[in-house]
Scaffold this motif. Structure first.
Motif, PDB file in Angstrom:
ATOM      1  N   LEU A   7       2.366 -13.667  -1.920  1.00 30.54           N
ATOM      2  CA  LEU A   7       2.946 -13.403  -3.217  1.00 30.54           C
ATOM      3  C   LEU A   7       3.619 -14.640  -4.040  1.00 30.54           C
ATOM      4  CD1 LEU A   7       4.038  -9.771  -2.801  1.00 30.54           C
ATOM      5  CD2 LEU A   7       2.136 -10.383  -4.279  1.00 30.54           C
ATOM      6  N   VAL A   8       3.949 -15.313  -3.118  1.00 24.25           N
ATOM      7  CA  VAL A   8       4.986 -16.481  -3.564  1.00 24.25           C
ATOM      8  C   VAL A   8       3.776 -17.449  -4.517  1.00 24.25           C
ATOM      9  CG1 VAL A   8       6.160 -18.615  -3.051  1.00 24.25           C
ATOM     10  CG2 VAL A   8       6.796 -16.411  -2.307  1.00 24.25           C
ATOM     11  N   LYS A   9       2.657 -17.415  -3.933  1.00 20.69           N
ATOM     12  CA  LYS A   9       1.615 -18.458  -4.722  1.00 20.69           C
ATOM     13  C   LYS A   9       1.004 -17.781  -5.782  1.00 20.69           C
ATOM     14  CE  LYS A   9       0.682 -20.338  -0.061  1.00 20.69           C
ATOM     15  NZ  LYS A   9      -0.286 -20.478   0.943  1.00 20.69           N
ATOM     16  N   ARG A  10       1.430 -16.577  -6.269  1.00 18.12           N
ATOM     17  CA  ARG A  10       0.631 -16.085  -7.453  1.00 18.12           C
ATOM     18  C   ARG A  10       1.325 -16.238  -8.692  1.00 18.12           C
ATOM     19  NH1 ARG A  10      -3.601 -16.422  -5.052  1.00 18.12           N
ATOM     20  NH2 ARG A  10      -4.103 -15.245  -3.236  1.00 18.12           N
ATOM     21  N   ILE A  11       0.631 -16.226  -9.746  1.00 21.08           N
ATOM     22  CA  ILE A  11       1.355 -16.618 -11.026  1.00 21.08           C
ATOM     23  C   ILE A  11       1.511 -15.099 -11.823  1.00 21.08           C
ATOM     24  CG2 ILE A  11       1.138 -17.625 -13.269  1.00 21.08           C
ATOM     25  CD1 ILE A  11      -0.313 -19.828 -11.585  1.00 21.08           C
ATOM     26  N   TYR A  12       0.464 -14.325 -11.571  1.00 17.99           N
ATOM     27  CA  TYR A  12       0.361 -12.990 -12.222  1.00 17.99           C
ATOM     28  C   TYR A  12       0.668 -11.833 -11.348  1.00 17.99           C
ATOM     29  CZ  TYR A  12      -0.941 -15.627 -16.331  1.00 17.99           C
ATOM     30  OH  TYR A  12      -0.866 -16.446 -17.394  1.00 17.99           O
ATOM     31  N   HIS A  13       0.936 -10.664 -11.890  1.00 20.74           N
ATOM     32  CA  HIS A  13       0.867  -9.502 -10.979  1.00 20.74           C
ATOM     33  C   HIS A  13       0.291  -8.294 -11.721  1.00 20.74           C
ATOM     34  CE1 HIS A  13       1.776  -6.845  -7.621  1.00 20.74           C
ATOM     35  NE2 HIS A  13       2.111  -5.959  -8.364  1.00 20.74           N
ATOM     36  N   LEU A  14      -0.780  -7.770 -10.942  1.00 19.75           N
ATOM     37  CA  LEU A  14      -1.581  -6.633 -11.405  1.00 19.75           C
ATOM     38  C   LEU A  14      -1.279  -5.348 -10.833  1.00 19.75           C
ATOM     39  CD1 LEU A  14      -3.942  -5.350 -13.689  1.00 19.75           C
ATOM     40  CD2 LEU A  14      -5.408  -5.737 -11.613  1.00 19.75           C
ATOM     41  N   SER A  15      -0.558  -4.395 -11.511  1.00 12.57           N
ATOM     42  CA  SER A  15      -0.727  -3.087 -10.706  1.00 12.57           C
ATOM     43  C   SER A  15      -1.397  -2.152 -11.465  1.00 12.57           C
ATOM     44  CB  SER A  15       0.911  -2.730 -10.882  1.00 12.57           C
ATOM     45  OG  SER A  15       1.381  -2.507 -12.109  1.00 12.57           O
ATOM     46  N   LYS A  35       9.107  -8.602  -9.344  1.00 13.71           N
ATOM     47  CA  LYS A  35      10.305  -9.017  -9.681  1.00 13.71           C
ATOM     48  C   LYS A  35      10.901  -9.946  -8.443  1.00 13.71           C
ATOM     49  CE  LYS A  35      13.107  -6.803 -12.332  1.00 13.71           C
ATOM     50  NZ  LYS A  35      14.097  -5.723 -12.812  1.00 13.71           N
ATOM     51  N   LEU A  36      10.753  -8.820  -7.249  1.00 17.52           N
ATOM     52  CA  LEU A  36      11.306  -9.342  -5.869  1.00 17.52           C
ATOM     53  C   LEU A  36      10.691 -10.898  -5.594  1.00 17.52           C
ATOM     54  CD1 LEU A  36      12.523  -8.866  -3.301  1.00 17.52           C
ATOM     55  CD2 LEU A  36      10.505  -7.914  -2.410  1.00 17.52           C
ATOM     56  N   TYR A  37       9.278 -11.217  -5.916  1.00 17.19           N
ATOM     57  CA  TYR A  37       8.873 -12.211  -5.552  1.00 17.19           C
ATOM     58  C   TYR A  37       8.546 -13.282  -6.768  1.00 17.19           C
ATOM     59  CZ  TYR A  37       7.475  -9.944  -1.473  1.00 17.19           C
ATOM     60  OH  TYR A  37       7.629  -9.477  -0.148  1.00 17.19           O
ATOM     61  N   GLY A  38       9.511 -13.151  -7.747  1.00 19.17           N
ATOM     62  CA  GLY A  38       9.782 -14.109  -8.821  1.00 19.17           C
ATOM     63  C   GLY A  38       8.615 -14.245  -9.599  1.00 19.17           C
ATOM     64  N   ILE A  39       7.917 -13.118 -10.058  1.00 19.24           N
ATOM     65  CA  ILE A  39       6.659 -13.138 -11.114  1.00 19.24           C
ATOM     66  C   ILE A  39       7.471 -12.640 -12.176  1.00 19.24           C
ATOM     67  CG2 ILE A  39       4.719 -12.284 -11.680  1.00 19.24           C
ATOM     68  CD1 ILE A  39       3.846 -12.041  -8.620  1.00 19.24           C
ATOM     69  N   PRO A  40       7.718 -13.215 -13.440  1.00 21.76           N
ATOM     70  CA  PRO A  40       8.107 -12.717 -14.486  1.00 21.76           C
ATOM     71  C   PRO A  40       7.612 -11.537 -15.147  1.00 21.76           C
ATOM     72  CG  PRO A  40       7.711 -15.163 -14.757  1.00 21.76           C
ATOM     73  CD  PRO A  40       6.944 -14.570 -13.683  1.00 21.76           C
ATOM     74  N   GLN A  41       8.349 -10.794 -15.843  1.00 23.04           N
ATOM     75  CA  GLN A  41       7.744  -9.486 -16.640  1.00 23.04           C
ATOM     76  C   GLN A  41       6.827  -9.769 -17.496  1.00 23.04           C
ATOM     77  OE1 GLN A  41      10.758  -6.882 -17.956  1.00 23.04           O
ATOM     78  NE2 GLN A  41       9.401  -5.363 -18.554  1.00 23.04           N
ATOM     79  N   SER A  76      -1.495 -11.380  -7.928  1.00 17.28           N
ATOM     80  CA  SER A  76      -1.630 -10.361  -6.798  1.00 17.28           C
ATOM     81  C   SER A  76      -1.798  -9.049  -7.302  1.00 17.28           C
ATOM     82  CB  SER A  76      -0.068 -10.244  -6.113  1.00 17.28           C
ATOM     83  OG  SER A  76       0.828 -10.473  -7.114  1.00 17.28           O
ATOM     84  N   VAL A  77      -2.093  -8.090  -6.543  1.00 20.39           N
ATOM     85  CA  VAL A  77      -2.527  -6.692  -6.985  1.00 20.39           C
ATOM     86  C   VAL A  77      -1.669  -5.820  -6.194  1.00 20.39           C
ATOM     87  CG1 VAL A  77      -4.210  -4.977  -7.178  1.00 20.39           C
ATOM     88  CG2 VAL A  77      -4.751  -7.498  -7.758  1.00 20.39           C
ATOM     89  N   SER A  78      -1.065  -4.722  -6.704  1.00 20.81           N
ATOM     90  CA  SER A  78      -0.442  -3.536  -6.042  1.00 20.81           C
ATOM     91  C   SER A  78      -1.193  -2.423  -6.733  1.00 20.81           C
ATOM     92  CB  SER A  78       0.915  -3.636  -6.039  1.00 20.81           C
ATOM     93  OG  SER A  78       1.486  -3.500  -7.538  1.00 20.81           O
ATOM     94  N   ILE A  79      -1.626  -1.294  -5.820  1.00 20.66           N
ATOM     95  CA  ILE A  79      -2.190  -0.131  -6.184  1.00 20.66           C
ATOM     96  C   ILE A  79      -1.545   1.039  -5.571  1.00 20.66           C
ATOM     97  CG2 ILE A  79      -4.213   1.249  -6.126  1.00 20.66           C
ATOM     98  CD1 ILE A  79      -5.793  -1.434  -6.068  1.00 20.66           C
ATOM     99  N   GLY A  80      -1.254   1.955  -6.461  1.00 25.38           N
ATOM    100  CA  GLY A  80      -0.794   3.203  -6.260  1.00 25.38           C
ATOM    101  C   GLY A  80      -1.559   4.289  -6.085  1.00 25.38           C
ATOM    102  N   TRP A  81      -2.205   4.691  -4.793  1.00 20.79           N
ATOM    103  CA  TRP A  81      -3.404   5.483  -4.601  1.00 20.79           C
ATOM    104  C   TRP A  81      -2.726   6.991  -4.901  1.00 20.79           C
ATOM    105  CZ3 TRP A  81      -7.561   3.177  -5.058  1.00 20.79           C
ATOM    106  CH2 TRP A  81      -7.842   1.829  -4.419  1.00 20.79           C
ATOM    107  N   THR A  82      -3.611   7.658  -5.414  1.00 19.96           N
ATOM    108  CA  THR A  82      -3.424   9.210  -5.568  1.00 19.96           C
ATOM    109  C   THR A  82      -3.752   9.961  -4.568  1.00 19.96           C
ATOM    110  OG1 THR A  82      -3.707  11.000  -7.414  1.00 19.96           O
ATOM    111  CG2 THR A  82      -5.432   9.713  -6.915  1.00 19.96           C
ATOM    112  N   THR A  83      -3.790  11.182  -4.581  1.00 14.19           N
ATOM    113  CA  THR A  83      -4.372  12.116  -3.627  1.00 14.19           C
ATOM    114  C   THR A  83      -5.794  12.098  -3.644  1.00 14.19           C
ATOM    115  OG1 THR A  83      -4.341  14.465  -2.825  1.00 14.19           O
ATOM    116  CG2 THR A  83      -4.234  14.086  -5.134  1.00 14.19           C
TER     117      THR A  83
END
Length: 92
Positions: A7-15, A35-41, A76-83
């Protein structure tokens, strides 16, 4: 530790995900992760919507990168899977 290096090497974060992943006033887990990995809002992209099933979450994530190919290498990507019991129904 591997996730941190990634994540540190990433500039953007997609959720993406269902309603639990939408942008919250007190930060969703995805906003906190960026935010934890320093990617601005302003470089955090949240395309989550309430009521989405897993098929729709996959489709919208893939569509984002199809429409923004320049973001593929630096996001970087984070996904919140549903049921797995939630199905998507197309109404129009």
């Amino acid at each position: 530790m591997y996730a941190y290096k990634y994540l540190v090497k990433r500039i953007y974060h997609l959720s993406n995900g269902c309603s639990f992943s939408t942008k919250k006033a007190n930060n969703s887990c995805h906003q906190w992760l960026a935010k934890l990995y320093g990617i601005p809002q302003d470089r955090t992209i949240n395309i989550a919507k309430g009521g989405r099933g897993n098929d729709r979450i996959v489709q919208t994530t893939m569509s984002y990168f199809y429409n923004n190919p320049e973001r593929f290498k630096d996001t970087s990507v984070s996904i919140g899977w549903t049921t797995p019991y939630r199905w998507d129904f197309i109404l129009h």
